[in-house]
Design a protein around this motif. Sequence first.
Motif, PDB file in Angstrom:
ATOM      1  N   GLN A 295     -52.936  77.320  26.219  1.00 42.40           N
ATOM      2  CA  GLN A 295     -53.178  76.651  24.945  1.00 42.40           C
ATOM      3  C   GLN A 295     -53.008  77.614  23.784  1.00 42.40           C
ATOM      4  O   GLN A 295     -52.525  77.232  22.708  1.00 42.40           O
TER       5      GLN A 295
ATOM      6  N   ASP B 268     -42.321  77.460  29.780  1.00 42.53           N
ATOM      7  CA  ASP B 268     -42.308  76.204  29.034  1.00 42.53           C
ATOM      8  C   ASP B 268     -43.126  76.321  27.752  1.00 42.53           C
ATOM      9  O   ASP B 268     -42.707  75.852  26.681  1.00 42.53           O
ATOM     10  N   ALA B 269     -44.313  76.941  27.861  1.00 46.90           N
ATOM     11  CA  ALA B 269     -45.184  77.063  26.694  1.00 46.90           C
ATOM     12  C   ALA B 269     -44.552  77.956  25.630  1.00 46.90           C
ATOM     13  O   ALA B 269     -44.631  77.659  24.427  1.00 46.90           O
TER      14      ALA B 269
ATOM     15  N   SER C 153     -41.833  75.958  23.923  1.00 48.05           N
ATOM     16  CA  SER C 153     -42.397  74.884  23.092  1.00 48.05           C
ATOM     17  C   SER C 153     -43.017  75.423  21.812  1.00 48.05           C
ATOM     18  O   SER C 153     -43.107  74.713  20.805  1.00 48.05           O
ATOM     19  N   SER C 154     -43.439  76.699  21.824  1.00 48.52           N
ATOM     20  CA  SER C 154     -44.037  77.296  20.627  1.00 48.52           C
ATOM     21  C   SER C 154     -42.989  77.866  19.681  1.00 48.52           C
ATOM     22  O   SER C 154     -43.336  78.420  18.637  1.00 48.52           O
TER      23      SER C 154
ATOM     24  N   ARG D 288     -49.314  77.737  23.119  1.00 48.67           N
ATOM     25  CA  ARG D 288     -48.793  76.515  22.490  1.00 48.67           C
ATOM     26  C   ARG D 288     -49.204  76.391  21.028  1.00 48.67           C
ATOM     27  O   ARG D 288     -48.500  75.784  20.238  1.00 48.67           O
ATOM     28  N   THR D 289     -50.343  76.966  20.687  1.00 49.99           N
ATOM     29  CA  THR D 289     -50.839  76.850  19.312  1.00 49.99           C
ATOM     30  C   THR D 289     -50.566  78.096  18.473  1.00 49.99           C
ATOM     31  O   THR D 289     -51.107  78.253  17.390  1.00 49.99           O
TER      32      THR D 289
END
Length: 547
Positions: free
Chosen positions: A308, A414-415, A418-419, A311-312
């Motif tokens: 997380q 993947d993370a 995606s970021s 991702r953030t």
Amino acid sequence: MRFIAVIPFLIAHALSQTITINTTSGQLTGTQDDGVASFKGIRFAHSPIGNLRWEPPVTFLSSDIQNATSLGPSCVQQFPFQGQALIEQLYNPHAPPEDEDCLFLNVWAPAPMSGPLKPVIVWFYGGGFVFGTASLPTYDGASFAKNQDIIFVSLNYRTNVFGFPTAPDLPASGNNLGFLDQELALAWVQDNIAKFGGDKNQVTIMGHSAGSGSVSLAITRRNSSATRPFRAGIMLSGVQVSTSPHLNFSNFNALATALGCMQPPGPQRLQCLRNVPASTIRSYTNGPNSGGFTPGVDNVTTFGDPLQRIRTGQIAPIPILIGSMEGDGTVSALNGPQNLSAFIAEQLGPVGGLLLPPAVRALYPGLSDPQVIAAVERDVGPVGAFFSRPTLRREKRERIMIVHSKSPAKLWSDAFVSSGIKSVYRYTYGAVFADMQPFPNAGAWHGSELPILFGTFNQSTATSAEAQLSQNLQTAFANFAKNPEDAPPVANWHAYEPGLLGVALIPTLAKIAYHGNVDPDNFIELVDPLSTDGPCIVWDPFLDFRE
């Protein structure tokens, strides 16, 4: 005959020469030989003994002459109770003697140390955070320095109860001492690497297994605006996944009781334990009644939800090269259940009841139960599975979970993408060589790529294919360290893109040295990630969750 046998040694010794440079650790006297300058056993922290046991490392500063020609001792080790002989054979061969005074690092540099500043690789060893040392012959950095024109640094950090005690007697932020050791070594590199010809702004951190997990933790403990002592990360078979934020002090409390320190947790008990010889503590931790001592969440060096954070955008947004082994699960599956039902019950607990053996077998068609278990360990199993069999049960995960498997590498890749991080390169390694099969059906087992990568494989038994792959693999990793942002490690290796069910993708997952392919034009085979990641759909929820 004795005189003749000594001649090669005398010639080799005569060809090498001493070299001295000035650092914050003193005037280091190392050696220069065959185009490589080496400085070994450099003290970067004061000895963590006596009242400094279980304290953050203290910077060592000196102006004295220091002998830097010999590798330092291993930190005090803890080995598994099951399969100890095999684990030592695979992961700790020819290690130097152990000593609690162990905070040393090593530097290999192309000689002469002049000209434009060069990229740097800093190496973190594996060992499940319970054993490991930078002084293994496998980790010799001379090949990287000579053949890749790179500065190579390796370092020791405290392991097991000496590095990760999880003690109620200490503040939470003072329990992951091994990570503080790593951070101090990275600071030493920033302060000193230019003296060896290295560029402090071109540092790549690289590790294997728990060392790879250490790289992942170093990335997630820094936000995007933080000053960081590295610009890229290479992770070989190990990243952190979701972990309970709760600390479990039971193993440390049991140790204190067993060693006769009966005071309540606090300064008095800690002082009592500091008076216990390290050898006595080692005898206990390597006995049948000790549990493992590995990192826990402290919200300073470690966080419970790394995915997380990625991702953030709460991490260092750096390029990464990340991957796993085709046989990452074969070692860890050796000492566990060979019955699939028993394996599911032990590893997954109550939630495993949702996964019946037929459903798991269906993920791996054509494999026997022992082969399925090894495949599950490869895809999802914990790196410490050979050590006290930690489970994937959420309610038992009070310690940092570093897993060496395919699904975590996929989740991290993947993370990152995606970021918004574009320079992500993902691989799976499949080389199998006859002289590197320590047990039946070992395959491309956990760690078998390291002698190939370092160029320290057995020259007397290796084939020409091993030598060719070693050259290509090392060059690819060095290329990434030299230019992680703007060029791929190999010309045809595209940056990673995640797979989406039902959507055709360009191939971006690099299969390294599968089917005996070791030549420069074929040792990298790009495939669609979906071709290998199918079972991860089932396993990902066990590794990526919120509490």
